[in-house]
Design an enzyme around this catalytic site. Structure first.
Site, PDB file in Angstrom:
ATOM      1  N   CYS A  51       1.131  -1.069   0.401  1.00  0.00           N
ATOM      2  CA  CYS A  51      -0.168  -0.358  -0.214  1.00  0.00           C
ATOM      3  C   CYS A  51       0.749   1.302  -0.096  1.00  0.00           C
ATOM      4  CB  CYS A  51      -1.035  -0.093   1.489  1.00  0.00           C
ATOM      5  SG  CYS A  51      -0.539  -0.534   2.488  1.00  0.00           S
ATOM      6  N   ASN A  52       1.662   0.419   0.691  1.00  0.00           N
ATOM      7  CA  ASN A  52       3.104   2.105   0.472  1.00  0.00           C
ATOM      8  C   ASN A  52       3.990   2.391  -1.009  1.00  0.00           C
ATOM      9  OD1 ASN A  52       1.886   3.734   2.723  1.00  0.00           O
ATOM     10  ND2 ASN A  52       3.008   2.888   4.371  1.00  0.00           N
ATOM     11  N   HIS A 100      18.753   0.752  -3.337  1.00  0.00           N
ATOM     12  CA  HIS A 100      17.304   0.608  -2.575  1.00  0.00           C
ATOM     13  C   HIS A 100      16.503  -0.394  -1.978  1.00  0.00           C
ATOM     14  CE1 HIS A 100      13.332   2.793  -3.584  1.00  0.00           C
ATOM     15  NE2 HIS A 100      13.235   1.686  -3.664  1.00  0.00           N
ATOM     16  N   SER A 110      10.795   3.265   4.299  1.00  0.00           N
ATOM     17  CA  SER A 110       9.089   3.388   5.087  1.00  0.00           C
ATOM     18  C   SER A 110       8.080   4.411   5.481  1.00  0.00           C
ATOM     19  CB  SER A 110       9.078   2.502   6.196  1.00  0.00           C
ATOM     20  OG  SER A 110       9.181   0.402   5.901  1.00  0.00           O
ATOM     21  N   GLU A 115       9.587  -0.136  11.007  1.00  0.00           N
ATOM     22  CA  GLU A 115       8.554  -1.045  10.893  1.00  0.00           C
ATOM     23  C   GLU A 115       8.825  -1.817  10.434  1.00  0.00           C
ATOM     24  OE1 GLU A 115       5.913  -1.984   8.196  1.00  0.00           O
ATOM     25  OE2 GLU A 115       7.177  -0.919   6.413  1.00  0.00           O
ATOM     26  N   ALA A 191     -16.512   6.021  23.634  1.00  0.00           N
ATOM     27  CA  ALA A 191     -15.390   5.100  22.224  1.00  0.00           C
ATOM     28  C   ALA A 191     -14.954   6.525  21.201  1.00  0.00           C
ATOM     29  CB  ALA A 191     -16.783   4.127  21.129  1.00  0.00           C
ATOM     30  N   GLY A 192     -13.755   5.841  20.733  1.00  0.00           N
ATOM     31  CA  GLY A 192     -13.894   6.919  19.367  1.00  0.00           C
ATOM     32  C   GLY A 192     -12.725   5.231  18.760  1.00  0.00           C
ATOM     33  N   MET A 194      -9.201   6.136  17.683  1.00  0.00           N
ATOM     34  CA  MET A 194      -8.157   5.930  18.301  1.00  0.00           C
ATOM     35  C   MET A 194      -8.144   4.854  20.143  1.00  0.00           C
ATOM     36  SD  MET A 194      -4.715   7.840  19.654  1.00  0.00           S
ATOM     37  CE  MET A 194      -5.445   9.892  18.532  1.00  0.00           C
ATOM     38  N   ALA A 195      -9.482   5.166  21.073  1.00  0.00           N
ATOM     39  CA  ALA A 195     -10.150   4.478  21.659  1.00  0.00           C
ATOM     40  C   ALA A 195      -9.636   3.027  21.371  1.00  0.00           C
ATOM     41  CB  ALA A 195     -10.420   4.829  22.992  1.00  0.00           C
TER      42      ALA A 195
END
Lengths: 423, 277
Positions: A51-52, A100, A110, A115, A191-192, A194-195
């Protein structure tokens, strides 16, 4: 002249919409490899799509043609006209291409430096290339070296050690306080996104049980279902504080939900078991004085960000060390590549010697026939080892000169001396 | 004497190794340092064995030998804990402390000449052995309490420095504090019981208000109070750590102070160390 070329785009050079189009379909790698195989200008290939980043690594005799064909393959894969993405591409050749791929595999290129996923992605991409038999001597060796570099970087530097996300940092802290999280109880307050992420990390690190509290009980039930947790009402909060060990707070409340006297009064009933508040709400949910209580630890979002900031700095520092390791390995690989140029000459030298041995043995065949099989074998071994001993010095001389600019004249001389070109 | 200096050299070397380990965090260094520590421990054990055999009495009658025996019991307690808790960083705290005790011990003059018949008692050996094992365990309680306070401070103040990465979790440190405290207390209690039995046998009374006896009892009471608080109220963490440091200060005072300044038949002087000190 054989060269290695790497062409691609990553999170820095291309926007996500473009990377998405190229890496959306899981079979893109397979299709790209199939296209590469059809091209005569590409002798070895490798295609990586995450994905990157989306990139191709090829070994070719004709650099310009290979570059053009890779770009057209990418354009066909993503269904984007070439002109729209050529400015987003980076192209590396020779040592730069080697550097590279080494940097990518050791996660120095990355988005989050250090990661660990990228190495696994490269490994499976390489397995795919090997399955399609499009990787050859050079790519095989290069990939194995890339894995080796990644391992060295991981063990010799601390580039992937410290947590660099809020939820990881929170889990690390929890482990530093509780040692193991099994049998620990978490209260998810509000709740959120990040939580929930933090809750998920805590659960995957072995937290025993979880309760969810929310102003509206329905919402608590909803969130609790996601984590197989138990919903509790907001009124039970004080009672819950006596039970739980970790509180992840992220309510939208304007005032503090957890107050000093609330926590203080429950400590005795808790028998002073440590209590850890992870407060990721803005404005804060936990009064900052709570941190002054014995065995109670409060980390708000700024504290966690502070830790991440520090860890990032540490990773960047370690990345400098890692770059040195990469450079070292590039030099080694470069040396090995150069020896490849000597290989054909060495092979024909050996062939020539073998040829001579065979024909001479044939000439003395009648005399040899009188010997016992053991004696015959001895004579054969003797002849071969004489031939090998004679060749050994010239061969190691050529290998030594492999990375010198004067190599070609030495190769010429060797060919003339042993008249290798006549066959 | 050879074994003593051998042990001293090895302990100092191990201390160096453990400090390098603390900084570098390489397991290889730990393995070397640990082996050297064990070798030093064996040398000390041999030394005490030989002395016991030669004297016919427990060889812990002077301050010199008391200090080296303290060092021995501390390392012994650590080696047992290392097997149970696998807590490598603890060595970096234990090794310097025990090497320091040995170093002081090496500057003192030891007891020479034959010892009186009243010291040749198995009760005395039990008294010294258990009391010192208790001391060794309490020394570890003390060191772990210090480690706890350092780590707790850095978490509370949100300054996660180099100690934060090197120390184990708060829960582990508290568990070791608890463990060594309990066992230390058992040994200390046994030490006092066997001591009074020995006193009854050798001087004819269980308890004679000797300063060291009184201070040992005070130490015992302090530790008893700490254990009581831990078990009933659930004291733990910072407060328990502070209290165990306080208790250890009292213990050291009993060990040195009561023997030196307060007189009494327990004092090292009266045991015959005067010569040359």
């Amino acid at each position: 002249m054989t060269i290695i070329i790497s062409i691609g785009m990553n999170h820095e050079t291309a926007p996500v919409e473009m990377r998405e189009r190229l890496s959306a379909e899981p079979d893109h790698t397979v299709r790209a490899l199939a296209f590469m195989r059809e091209l005569s200008c590409i002798s070895e290939g490798f295609f990586l799509s995450t994905c990157n980043r989306v990139e191709a690594l090829v070994v070719t005799e004709d650099g310009d043609r290979a570059k053009k064909s890779i770009i057209s393959i990418m354009s066909r894969l993503g269904n984007i006209p070439e002109s729209r993405f050529t400015s987003n591409l980076y192209v590396f050749e020779g040592d730069e291409a080697i550097r590279h791929i080494f940097r990518v595999s050791s996660s120095l290129d990355s988005m989050v430096v250090g990661e660990p996923q990228i190495l696994g992605q490269i490994k499976s991409a390489y397995a795919e290339a090997a399955r399609h038999k499009i990787s050859g001597v050079i790519i095989n060796r290069m990939m194995h070296r890339a894995f080796h570099v990644a391992k060295r970087v991981r063990t010799e530097t601390a580039v992937s050690e410290a947590a660099v996300s809020i939820s990881y940092a929170a889990v690390e802290l929890a482990k530093k306080i509780f040692h193991v999280l099994d049998e620990k109880k978490v209260l998810l307050l509000g709740a959120g996104e990040m939580a929930e992420l933090a809750a998920r990390h805590l659960l995957s690190n072995g937290v025993g049980s979880m309760v969810v509290a929310n102003r509206t009980f329905e919402r608590a039930v909803e969130v609790a279902e996601k984590f197989r947790a138990r919903p509790v009402s907001f009124e039970e909060l004080v009672a819950q504080l006596e039970e739980v060990d970790i509180v992840v707070a992220s309510t939208a409340s304007r005032e503090c939900v957890i107050r000093y006297d609330m926590v203080k009064s429950c400590l005795r009933k808790r028998r002073n078991r440590p209590l850890f508040f992870i407060d990721i709400a803005v404005p804060r949910d936990v009064e900052s004085e709570v941190n002054n209580l014995d065995n109670v630890y409060v980390y708000d979002i700024d504290d966690l960000k502070g830790i991440i900031h520090m860890n990032m700095a540490q990773r960047r520092q370690e990345a400098v060390k890692a770059e040195r390791i990469v450079q070292e390995e590039v030099v080694k690989f470069h040396k090995w590549l150069k020896t490849l140029a000597v290989v054909p000459t060495i092979v024909s030298l050996r062939e020539k010697a073998e040829c001579i041995v065979q024909s001479e043995m044939k000439k003395t065949g009648s005399i040899l026939a009188e010997l016992t099989p053991q004696q015959k074998e001895r004579v054969e071994v003797l002849t071969r080892s004489v031939a090998e001993k004679i060749l050994s010095d010239p061969i190691s001389f050529l290998k030594r000169k492999a990375d010198r600019p004067s190599l070609n004249s030495y190769l010429d001389a060797a060919k003339k001396l042993f008249s290798l070109d006549r066959e | 004497m050879f074994w003593f200096y051998m042990a001293l050299a090895l302990e100092l070397l191990a201390t160096g190794g453990f400090i390098v380990y603390l900084i570098k965090q390489e397991n290889r260094i730990f393995r070397y340092a640990y082996r050297i520590l064990v070798a030093g421990f064996i040398c000390l054990t041999i030394m005490f064995g030989c002395r016991y055999y030669a004297l016919g009495a427990p060889p812990v009658l002077g301050l010199k030998s008391a200090l080296s025996f303290f060092s021995w019991s501390m390392i012994g307690a650590y080696l047992v804990l290392q097997v149970k808790f696998k807590l490598r960083v603890l060595g970096s705290f234990i090794a310097p402390f025990s090497a320091f005790l040995l170093l002081i011990s090496s500057t003192l003059h030891g007891l020479t000449g034959p010892v009186g018949p009243k010291f040749k008692s198995l009760w005395l050996a039990c008294h010294i052995g258990t009391a010192f094992m208790g001391n060794g365990l309490f020394a570890i309680t003390f060191l772990v309490a210090i480690m706890y306070l350092i780590l707790e401070h850095s978490i509370k103040k949100k300054k996660l420095g180099s100690f934060y990465n090197r120390l184990p979790s708060l829960a582990t440190l508290d568990a070791i504090n608890h463990y060594t405290l309990m066992y230390g207390f058992v040994f200390l209690t046994f030490g006092m019981i066997t001591g009074s039995i020995y006193a009854q046998l050798s001087v004819g009374t269980y308890w004679q208000w000797d300063p060291k006896e009184i201070w040992s009892f005070i130490t015992w009471l302090c530790y008893a109070a700490l254990i009581h608080q831990r078990l009933t109220v659930g004291w733990r963490g910072r407060r328990a750590a502070l209290m165990s440091i306080f208790c250890f200060v009292i213990l050291i005072f009993t060990f040195l102070g009561a023997s030196f300044w307060l007189g009494g038949y327990h004092s090292f002087d009266n045991l015959g160390v005067r010569k040359g000190f």
